[in-house]
Design a protein around this motif. Structure first.
Motif, PDB file in Angstrom:
ATOM      1  N   LEU A 250      29.203 -21.184 -36.466  1.00  7.89           N
ATOM      2  CA  LEU A 250      30.295 -20.820 -37.377  1.00  7.89           C
ATOM      3  C   LEU A 250      31.254 -21.996 -37.564  1.00  7.89           C
ATOM      4  N   ALA A 251      31.712 -22.583 -36.462  1.00  3.61           N
ATOM      5  CA  ALA A 251      32.665 -23.691 -36.573  1.00  3.61           C
ATOM      6  C   ALA A 251      32.010 -24.890 -37.269  1.00  3.61           C
ATOM      7  N   GLU A 252      30.743 -25.113 -36.972  1.00  2.00           N
ATOM      8  CA  GLU A 252      30.009 -26.248 -37.545  1.00  2.00           C
ATOM      9  C   GLU A 252      29.978 -26.185 -39.079  1.00  2.00           C
ATOM     10  N   TYR A 253      29.803 -24.950 -39.615  1.00  4.92           N
ATOM     11  CA  TYR A 253      29.637 -24.810 -41.066  1.00  4.92           C
ATOM     12  C   TYR A 253      30.889 -24.297 -41.766  1.00  4.92           C
ATOM     13  N   PHE A 254      31.949 -23.988 -41.009  1.00  7.80           N
ATOM     14  CA  PHE A 254      33.092 -23.321 -41.629  1.00  7.80           C
ATOM     15  C   PHE A 254      33.826 -24.265 -42.590  1.00  7.80           C
ATOM     16  N   PRO A 255      34.091 -23.775 -43.838  1.00 10.76           N
ATOM     17  CA  PRO A 255      34.741 -24.637 -44.827  1.00 10.76           C
ATOM     18  C   PRO A 255      36.171 -24.990 -44.434  1.00 10.76           C
ATOM     19  N   GLY A 256      36.428 -26.273 -44.254  1.00  7.75           N
ATOM     20  CA  GLY A 256      37.756 -26.729 -43.865  1.00  7.75           C
ATOM     21  C   GLY A 256      37.763 -27.331 -42.470  1.00  7.75           C
ATOM     22  N   PHE A 257      36.693 -27.102 -41.707  1.00  8.08           N
ATOM     23  CA  PHE A 257      36.625 -27.623 -40.330  1.00  8.08           C
ATOM     24  C   PHE A 257      35.799 -28.913 -40.242  1.00  8.08           C
ATOM     25  N   GLU A 258      35.369 -29.438 -41.381  1.00 10.06           N
ATOM     26  CA  GLU A 258      34.400 -30.534 -41.367  1.00 10.06           C
ATOM     27  C   GLU A 258      34.881 -31.718 -40.525  1.00 10.06           C
ATOM     28  N   GLN A 259      36.147 -32.130 -40.740  1.00 10.00           N
ATOM     29  CA  GLN A 259      36.627 -33.314 -40.005  1.00 10.00           C
ATOM     30  C   GLN A 259      36.820 -33.008 -38.530  1.00 10.00           C
ATOM     31  N   ALA A 260      37.335 -31.816 -38.242  1.00 12.56           N
ATOM     32  CA  ALA A 260      37.544 -31.447 -36.827  1.00 12.56           C
ATOM     33  C   ALA A 260      36.218 -31.453 -36.084  1.00 12.56           C
ATOM     34  N   MET A 261      35.139 -31.103 -36.763  1.00 12.00           N
ATOM     35  CA  MET A 261      33.833 -31.037 -36.099  1.00 12.00           C
ATOM     36  C   MET A 261      33.279 -32.427 -35.768  1.00 12.00           C
ATOM     37  N   GLU A 262      33.874 -33.457 -36.401  1.00  8.22           N
ATOM     38  CA  GLU A 262      33.443 -34.814 -36.057  1.00  8.22           C
ATOM     39  C   GLU A 262      34.098 -35.273 -34.754  1.00  8.22           C
ATOM     40  N   GLU A 263      35.179 -34.567 -34.369  1.00  7.51           N
ATOM     41  CA  GLU A 263      35.830 -34.889 -33.093  1.00  7.51           C
ATOM     42  C   GLU A 263      35.272 -33.929 -32.042  1.00  7.51           C
ATOM     43  N   SER A 264      35.617 -34.181 -30.753  1.00  9.98           N
ATOM     44  CA  SER A 264      35.060 -33.221 -29.792  1.00  9.98           C
ATOM     45  C   SER A 264      36.173 -32.500 -29.020  1.00  9.98           C
ATOM     46  N   CYS A 265      35.880 -31.264 -28.707  1.00 11.63           N
ATOM     47  CA  CYS A 265      36.809 -30.457 -27.912  1.00 11.63           C
ATOM     48  C   CYS A 265      36.507 -30.727 -26.430  1.00 11.63           C
ATOM     49  N   ARG A 266      37.426 -30.309 -25.535  1.00 12.06           N
ATOM     50  CA  ARG A 266      37.174 -30.541 -24.112  1.00 12.06           C
ATOM     51  C   ARG A 266      35.922 -29.775 -23.655  1.00 12.06           C
ATOM     52  N   PHE A 267      35.799 -28.524 -24.165  1.00 13.04           N
ATOM     53  CA  PHE A 267      34.638 -27.720 -23.766  1.00 13.04           C
ATOM     54  C   PHE A 267      33.579 -27.727 -24.870  1.00 13.04           C
ATOM     55  N   ARG A 268      32.339 -27.911 -24.441  1.00 12.40           N
ATOM     56  CA  ARG A 268      31.254 -27.989 -25.417  1.00 12.40           C
ATOM     57  C   ARG A 268      31.069 -26.663 -26.179  1.00 12.40           C
ATOM     58  N   ASN A 269      31.326 -25.534 -25.456  1.00  8.97           N
ATOM     59  CA  ASN A 269      31.150 -24.227 -26.098  1.00  8.97           C
ATOM     60  C   ASN A 269      32.502 -23.642 -26.543  1.00  8.97           C
ATOM     61  N   CYS A 270      33.416 -24.528 -26.952  1.00  7.06           N
ATOM     62  CA  CYS A 270      34.760 -24.112 -27.365  1.00  7.06           C
ATOM     63  C   CYS A 270      34.679 -23.137 -28.546  1.00  7.06           C
ATOM     64  N   ARG A 271      35.446 -22.044 -28.463  1.00 11.59           N
ATOM     65  CA  ARG A 271      35.464 -21.074 -29.571  1.00 11.59           C
ATOM     66  C   ARG A 271      36.650 -21.345 -30.493  1.00 11.59           C
ATOM     67  N   HIS A 272      37.425 -22.354 -30.159  1.00  4.63           N
ATOM     68  CA  HIS A 272      38.574 -22.773 -30.967  1.00  4.63           C
ATOM     69  C   HIS A 272      39.613 -21.657 -31.081  1.00  4.63           C
ATOM     70  N   ARG A 273      39.790 -20.919 -29.972  1.00  2.00           N
ATOM     71  CA  ARG A 273      40.828 -19.875 -29.958  1.00  2.00           C
ATOM     72  C   ARG A 273      42.037 -20.409 -29.202  1.00  2.00           C
ATOM     73  N   THR A 274      41.934 -20.343 -27.840  1.00  2.00           N
ATOM     74  CA  THR A 274      43.104 -20.725 -27.029  1.00  2.00           C
ATOM     75  C   THR A 274      42.731 -21.802 -26.009  1.00  2.00           C
ATOM     76  N   GLU A 275      41.524 -22.374 -26.146  1.00  2.98           N
ATOM     77  CA  GLU A 275      41.070 -23.352 -25.163  1.00  2.98           C
ATOM     78  C   GLU A 275      41.931 -24.622 -25.239  1.00  2.98           C
ATOM     79  N   PRO A 276      42.178 -25.280 -24.098  1.00  5.93           N
ATOM     80  CA  PRO A 276      42.958 -26.535 -24.135  1.00  5.93           C
ATOM     81  C   PRO A 276      42.140 -27.666 -24.755  1.00  5.93           C
ATOM     82  N   ASP A 277      42.852 -28.665 -25.274  1.00  8.05           N
ATOM     83  CA  ASP A 277      42.233 -29.849 -25.891  1.00  8.05           C
ATOM     84  C   ASP A 277      41.162 -29.465 -26.913  1.00  8.05           C
ATOM     85  N   CYS A 278      41.542 -28.583 -27.821  1.00  5.44           N
ATOM     86  CA  CYS A 278      40.617 -28.130 -28.864  1.00  5.44           C
ATOM     87  C   CYS A 278      40.944 -28.884 -30.154  1.00  5.44           C
TER      88      CYS A 278
END
Ligand code: GTP
Ligand code: MG
Length: 315
Positions: A250-278
């Motif tokens: 979902l995050a990979e294909y979600f319209p508007g998240f394209e640039q954020a997906m080029e960066e990485s979150c702290r957790f590989r399985n981040c759901r982009h809710r409340t996780e730190p360093d997202c």
């Protein structure tokens, strides 16, 4: 005593040759127990199939006599319907044209789910904003343009006045096979008629606010366009339920998240809710992802998580 005649290789060969040569074609419409096939020779023929044959519009087939063999698909577009069943809606498609209008307005999340489904299936999503001739459509159009600029290509047009239609025709004419989706009454068939008047597809009555749509088109049909390309008109459906979708997809294909997906979150399985360093949350905090985009993402995420938990409970 009677002897059964042995079926020799020669007999089989003869039986097969009696059926005539292999003919290559594409399914241009599916009518439950029969498919309408356009052959390479230009001939069209209706061939009977089993009710749940699994063939869909856009399928390439090889036909010998009445026997039909489906070729492997290049792409496959699926959706989950309101009863939860998975439906393959089209095969060998290149472009998903998401048709919307200010009357009727699309259901919340419809456009985003359709974009996500298209990207997952390897199709290019484009936004087709119809009925720009309607009074009061300006705010609707400008909000969509603001949201989806730099995300997907879009066309603002009117099937009624033909304003803006040329740009869409030029785009489709690049040789794509495109597939229109959109709520009933947005004008999918009217657009096809405007591009190709000879088709004379049935269109619905004038849409009135508050009235439920009536699904004028009941069968998907594939048409060649005069200025090149092919387009599938479809029955309208009000939701675009995602199929076999993980949270990561979902995050990979979600319209508007394209640039954020080029960066990485702290957790590989981040759901982009409340996780730190997202990466997504950071972009929401700085305003480079709007609250509107983020809320739409969370709504679809809720639906996927609800589906995951239903699946776990069943097991
Ligand atoms: N004002 C205006 N009306 C339009 C336009 N395009 C379509 N309509 C009207 O919208 C109504 C529905 O059009 P259809 O083409 O049947 O819509 P559809 O999306 O194919 O609907 P389904 O087949 O039910 O999914 C008809 O009354 C059309 O005349 C447009 O550009 N402007
Ligand atoms: Mg229609």
């Amino acid at each position: 005593m009677r002897f059964k005649k042995k079926n020799t290789g020669g007999d089989k060969q003869k039986a097969l040759s009696d059926l005539g040569p292999d003919r290559q074609g594409v399914i241009v419409a599916h009518h439950g127990v029969a498919v309408d096939i356009l052959f390479e020779s230009g001939e069209r023929e209706i061939i009977r199939v089993k009710r749940k044959s699994g063939h869909v519009v856009g399928d390439n087939v090889v036909v010998r006599g009445e026997v039909l063999k489906r070729s492997p698909r290049r792409t496959e577009l699926c959706r989950r319907d309101s009863r939860g069943s998975i439906r393959i809606v089209g095969a060998n498609l290149d472009v998903l044209g998401i048709v919307v209008s200010s009357l009727p307005v699309p259901a919340p999340g419809y456009i985003d789910q359709a974009i996500v489904a298209a990207r997952q299936a390897g199709l290019t999503p484009v936004l087709v904003i119809n009925k720009c001739d309607l009074e009061d459509s300006e705010t609707f159009i400008s909000e969509l343009v603001e949201t989806y600029t730099d995300i997907v290509e879009f066309f603002v047009l009117s099937a009624l006045t033909k304003e803006g239609l040329g740009e869409l025709e030029l785009f489709l004419g690049q040789g794509y096979r495109s597939f229109f989706v959109g709520t009933t009454g947005v004008g999918k068939s009217s657009l096809l008629n405007a591009i190709c008047p000879a088709l004379d597809l049935r269109v619905g009555e004038l849409y009135e606010a508050g009235k439920r749509g009536c699904n004028t088109t009941t069968v998907s049909t594939l048409h060649s366009l005069p200025r090149g390309g092919e387009l599938v008109d479809t029955p309208g459906f009000n939701e675009f339920g995602l199929v076999n979708f993980s949270v990561e997809d979902l995050a990979e294909y979600f319209p508007g998240f394209e640039q954020a997906m080029e960066e990485s979150c702290r957790f590989r399985n981040c759901r982009h809710r409340t996780e730190p360093d997202c990466a997504v949350s950071e972009r929401v905090a700085t305003g480079s992802i709007s609250e509107e985009r983020y809320e739409s993402y969370l709504d679809i995420l809720d639906q996927i998580e609800a589906g995951e938990s239903r699946f776990r409970n069943r097991r």
